[in-house]
Design a protein around this motif. Structure first.
Motif, PDB file in Angstrom:
ATOM      1  N   GLY A  45      49.559  22.568  -9.494  1.00  0.00           N
ATOM      2  CA  GLY A  45      50.232  21.689  -8.539  1.00  0.00           C
ATOM      3  C   GLY A  45      49.491  20.389  -8.293  1.00  0.00           C
ATOM      4  N   LEU A  46      48.243  20.309  -8.754  1.00  0.00           N
ATOM      5  CA  LEU A  46      47.481  19.066  -8.600  1.00  0.00           C
ATOM      6  C   LEU A  46      47.935  18.002  -9.599  1.00  0.00           C
ATOM      7  CD1 LEU A  46      43.832  20.464  -8.204  1.00  0.00           C
ATOM      8  CD2 LEU A  46      45.444  19.825  -6.396  1.00  0.00           C
ATOM      9  N   GLY A  47      48.753  18.410 -10.577  1.00  0.00           N
ATOM     10  CA  GLY A  47      49.254  17.460 -11.559  1.00  0.00           C
ATOM     11  C   GLY A  47      48.389  17.342 -12.804  1.00  0.00           C
ATOM     12  N   LEU A  48      47.424  18.254 -12.954  1.00  0.00           N
ATOM     13  CA  LEU A  48      46.568  18.245 -14.134  1.00  0.00           C
ATOM     14  C   LEU A  48      47.112  19.187 -15.196  1.00  0.00           C
ATOM     15  CD1 LEU A  48      43.115  18.373 -12.317  1.00  0.00           C
ATOM     16  CD2 LEU A  48      44.087  16.400 -13.490  1.00  0.00           C
ATOM     17  N   LYS A  49      46.757  18.936 -16.447  1.00  0.00           N
ATOM     18  CA  LYS A  49      47.190  19.801 -17.548  1.00  0.00           C
ATOM     19  C   LYS A  49      46.482  21.149 -17.469  1.00  0.00           C
ATOM     20  CE  LYS A  49      45.928  17.265 -20.968  1.00  0.00           C
ATOM     21  NZ  LYS A  49      45.718  16.869 -22.390  1.00  0.00           N
ATOM     22  N   ARG A  50      47.147  22.189 -17.992  1.00  0.00           N
ATOM     23  CA  ARG A  50      46.529  23.521 -18.012  1.00  0.00           C
ATOM     24  C   ARG A  50      45.226  23.500 -18.804  1.00  0.00           C
ATOM     25  NH1 ARG A  50      43.962  27.212 -17.243  1.00  0.00           N
ATOM     26  NH2 ARG A  50      44.455  29.438 -17.262  1.00  0.00           N
ATOM     27  N   GLY A  51      45.136  22.618 -19.778  1.00  0.00           N
ATOM     28  CA  GLY A  51      43.946  22.545 -20.608  1.00  0.00           C
ATOM     29  C   GLY A  51      42.695  22.083 -19.886  1.00  0.00           C
ATOM     30  N   LYS A  52      42.840  21.571 -18.666  1.00  0.00           N
ATOM     31  CA  LYS A  52      41.677  21.123 -17.897  1.00  0.00           C
ATOM     32  C   LYS A  52      41.021  22.270 -17.130  1.00  0.00           C
ATOM     33  CE  LYS A  52      41.937  16.904 -19.291  1.00  0.00           C
ATOM     34  NZ  LYS A  52      40.936  16.438 -20.285  1.00  0.00           N
ATOM     35  N   PHE A  53      41.626  23.458 -17.182  1.00  0.00           N
ATOM     36  CA  PHE A  53      41.084  24.617 -16.486  1.00  0.00           C
ATOM     37  C   PHE A  53      40.797  25.739 -17.468  1.00  0.00           C
ATOM     38  CE2 PHE A  53      44.251  22.604 -13.657  1.00  0.00           C
ATOM     39  CZ  PHE A  53      43.370  22.096 -12.708  1.00  0.00           C
ATOM     40  N   GLY A  54      39.699  26.434 -17.246  1.00  0.00           N
ATOM     41  CA  GLY A  54      39.394  27.603 -18.040  1.00  0.00           C
ATOM     42  C   GLY A  54      39.938  28.850 -17.371  1.00  0.00           C
ATOM     43  N   ASP A  55      39.227  29.959 -17.538  1.00  0.00           N
ATOM     44  CA  ASP A  55      39.663  31.218 -16.938  1.00  0.00           C
ATOM     45  C   ASP A  55      39.557  31.167 -15.417  1.00  0.00           C
ATOM     46  OD1 ASP A  55      39.929  32.097 -19.494  1.00  0.00           O
ATOM     47  OD2 ASP A  55      38.496  33.747 -19.343  1.00  0.00           O
ATOM     48  N   ILE A  56      40.446  31.884 -14.769  1.00  0.00           N
ATOM     49  CA  ILE A  56      40.321  32.163 -13.345  1.00  0.00           C
ATOM     50  C   ILE A  56      39.700  33.549 -13.244  1.00  0.00           C
ATOM     51  CG2 ILE A  56      41.571  32.550 -11.184  1.00  0.00           C
ATOM     52  CD1 ILE A  56      43.660  30.518 -12.298  1.00  0.00           C
ATOM     53  N   LEU A  57      38.550  33.633 -12.618  1.00  0.00           N
ATOM     54  CA  LEU A  57      37.765  34.862 -12.581  1.00  0.00           C
ATOM     55  C   LEU A  57      37.833  35.497 -11.199  1.00  0.00           C
ATOM     56  CD1 LEU A  57      34.595  33.258 -14.242  1.00  0.00           C
ATOM     57  CD2 LEU A  57      36.443  34.462 -15.421  1.00  0.00           C
TER      58      LEU A  57
END
Length: 258
Positions: A113-125
């Protein structure tokens, strides 16, 4: 190089072209290329293309040994990057855990929802209570300024050392099954223990992913190594296709995690 596409699925051509461009840039400029976070299938494609042609090497890092999503560092083969070269930041989400719970989908939804691409985040742990996520360092300032709420829950972020990353525990179990075909709906039906009709509805409703990409075609042909997931049913990997029975059905081995 023109025949490289025959080793992959047609829908992967665009990503393959991107990988070839990354490799060309690294080869011609003798400079490293750091990618966004890639899912395991994308990592496999990078390794296959970069690792088998020329003097370029690919390295991967995603925070922990069990991380699924990782950044790739494509560089001349004589160079070995350190963890710092991957430019990742590990955040812990601080929230009033005595009063509310925060789930993986909620965290991912709020980050997207911040408007960033999914590729800017790694795993959610998560370990069921604590929640962490990896992010690309180039967007860390933006995240720190804007990521302050998950749903209706106010949150704060604290940066953590990589050694403090939560290591997720997944209990994989193998299942031997017999299916009428290698179609997605047939294999999911065996894995989820649901009727083909119900599984087809889930696929067409956008609730199913193959290799981390949404797949809405029930007739999609699965191959060994494919990772399947269906919302509410968990995940499965098609470990092996062992051939046909006398009744012309397929014997398969699935690895499953709930």
């Amino acid at each position: 190089m023109s025949s490289i596409y025959q080793h992959f699925r047609p829908e992967e051509k665009e990503f393959i072209d991107q990988v070839l461009e990354w490799k060309r840039e690294s080869d011609e400029m003798y400079a490293p290329k750091l990618t966004d976070f890639l899912d395991p299938r994308e990592q496999e494609i990078v390794q296959s293309i970069v690792g088998e042609h020329g003097d370029t090497a690919a390295f991967f890092f995603g925070g922990t040994d069990r991380s699924e999503r990782k950044r790739a560092y494509i560089c001349p083969g004589y160079f070995t990057p350190s963890e710092k070269d991957f430019d990742t930041v590990l955040y812990e989400v601080n929230y009033p855990d005595k009063f509310v719970s925060v789930t993986h989908p909620q965290v991912l939804g709020s980050l997207m929802g911040l408007g960033l691409k999914r590729g800017k985040f790694g795993d959610i742990l998560t370990d069921g209570k604590r929640v962490q996520f990896l992010a690309a360092a180039e967007v860390s300032h933006y995240i720190e300024l804007n990521f302050n709420q998950i749903g209706k829950t106010k949150i704060t972020l604290s940066e953590k050392d990589g050694q403090e990353a939560i290591v997720p525990e997944e209990d994989w179990k193998e299942l031997a099954a017999t299916v009428s075909s290698l179609r997605l709906d047939a294999i999911l039906s065996a894995f989820a223990k649901q009727s083909r009709h119900k599984v087809q509805a889930a696929i067409k409703g956008g609730l199913v992913k193959v290799n981390w990409k949404q797949q809405e075609n029930p007739a999609f042909e699965c191959k060994e190594g494919d990772m399947l997931s269906m919302r509410g049913a968990g995940r499965a990997k098609l470990i092996a296709v062992e051939g046909k029975t006398k009744k012309e059905k397929w014997r398969i081995i699935l690895g499953m995690v709930k």
